[in-house]
Structure formats: C-alpha cells, structure tokens
Design an enzyme around this catalytic site. Structure first.
Site, mmCIF file in Angstrom:
data_model
loop_
_atom_site.group_PDB
_atom_site.id
_atom_site.type_symbol
_atom_site.label_atom_id
_atom_site.label_comp_id
_atom_site.label_asym_id
_atom_site.label_seq_id
_atom_site.Cartn_x
_atom_site.Cartn_y
_atom_site.Cartn_z
ATOM 1 N N SER A 31 0.801 -1.215 0.000
ATOM 2 C CA SER A 31 0.000 0.000 0.000
ATOM 3 C C SER A 31 0.842 1.278 0.000
ATOM 4 O O SER A 31 0.321 2.357 -0.230
ATOM 5 C CB SER A 31 -0.960 0.027 1.200
ATOM 6 O OG SER A 31 -0.259 0.322 2.387
ATOM 7 N N LYS A 78 1.397 4.343 7.153
ATOM 8 C CA LYS A 78 0.626 5.213 6.255
ATOM 9 C C LYS A 78 1.091 6.658 6.406
ATOM 10 O O LYS A 78 1.789 7.005 7.350
ATOM 11 C CB LYS A 78 -0.874 5.146 6.594
ATOM 12 C CG LYS A 78 -1.550 3.796 6.386
ATOM 13 C CD LYS A 78 -1.706 3.450 4.932
ATOM 14 C CE LYS A 78 -2.478 2.147 4.746
ATOM 15 N NZ LYS A 78 -1.709 0.987 5.197
#
Length: 212
Positions: free
Chosen positions: A131, A170
C-alpha cells in the site's frame, strides 16, 4: 550512561524497550515473569534493583508504568549500524502488531558502514504489503523509524497503532471531521479514517532499507 547489569536485568530492560515500541506500553510483572520463567517475586527484586541503579523508573500501584532511563544505552544500541528489529508493519490492511527480538545490522547490508549514531529511540520494522509502493516502500523493505511522543506532522509517514493492536504504515493527515486519515500510497487502497482517540503514533519513518 553505563552500569553493571546482570543478564536477566539486561533481558528485562530489552523486553520493556521492545514491548513499549511495538505495543505502546510496558509489560506487566507477570508477563516479565513468564518471559524469564521465574516468579513475580524474583521479577520485583530485579525491577527494584534496576530502579535503584537508575536504569528504570516506575509509578507505584500502576501496572504498566515501567520506563527505561533516557540516559541508558543498552549493549545492542552501542553501534552505529545495529538497530532493534521489533516486528512487522502492514502496508496494506492493518495487521495485529507482531513483536520479535531480532536485530537488523545495516553493516551487513551496506558497505562501507553508515555514519551517524542511532539511539534507543530509533527502531526498524519490516514492511508487509504494497500500500506504500508509490512512496517507494515495497513489501519486504525495512523502514527505519524514530519514536515520537507527541502528534506527527501533516504528511509524515507514520507507524500508527489502531485500537491498540493493529499496526499500519501510512501517511498521516488530520481529517476535516476531527479524526485521523491514514493515507496509503497506492490507488488500489482506500484511506483509513478513524477517530483520533483510537490511534497511537509509535514513530515516524526516517528511512527505508532494501536488500536486493
């Protein structure tokens, strides 16, 4: 700061350090006793000795209050290239935080040796998932992170602990509704938006190591 530590005292300090890094809080006396395969009484004796030596601080009547002195440098932190590898971090869907007691020695990957000193507030996580691929962080990479005590800056790549047991890598942004937006760097994934009180920030990414 250097001091004479027994092997079991050193083991206790390393266990406390790594648990705080991966989970955000210290182990209990019972967890330390189980780890060392000794009684809680023995653990209390070691903890009291470490407090007297100035290696630990603790708050009375609080189960997870053990903290290592910021001036203490453990043996595995006394080299410029050897960093504690404390677990894995999801770069996809959040995963349960996984603790290990391995180490990553940068000298075994890069030559010549890197410059600069790393202390006990720097740690390494191995990335799982894709991701963050558009930020040049791939599955299997190692991210070098600096522990933080306060909130990160907008746009920082963070190690975020969601609901105390799900860790993810993230980009951090404040959500306009007052929450936290954890943004991936891959269009296949949607941002993770959660209430601010559900997230604890364990560190910010300061580097990526990749072995070919």
């Amino acid at each position: 700061m250097a001091m004479n530590l027994t092997p079991k005292q050193l083991h206790i300090l390393q266990r406390i350090r790594e648990t705080r890094l991966t989970r955000g809080y210290s182990p209990t006396m019972q967890e330390l006793a189980d780890e060392l395969d000794v009684s809680k009484v023995t653990v209390f004796e070691h903890i009291d000795a470490l407090v007297r030596k100035g290696a630990l601080t603790r708050q009375k009547n609080k189960a997870r209050s053990l903290e290592i002195s910021p001036d203490l440098e453990l043996p595995d932190e006394q080299t410029n290239t050897r960093l504690p590898l404390v677990g894995s971090i999801a770069a996809g869907s959040p995963i349960e935080a996984i603790e290990t007691r391995e180490h990553l020695d940068l000298e075994t990957i890069f030559a010549p040796s890197g410059k600069g000193s790393v202390g006990g507030t720097t740690f390494v996580l191995k990335v799982r998932g894709d991701s963050m691929i558009d930020a040049h962080v791939a599955d299997g990479d190692f991210v070098v992170c600096r522990k933080i005590d306060g909130p990160p800056k907008q746009g920082d790549m963070v190690v975020a602990l969601v609901d105390r047991d799900e860790a993810t890598l993230k980009f951090y942004f404040k959500d306009r509704r007052g929450g936290v937006r954890l943004e991936p760097a891959n269009e296949k994934y949607e941002p993770l938006i959660v209430e601010a009180d559900r997230v604890r920030f364990q560190g910010v990414c300061i580097g990526v190591v990749r072995a070919y």
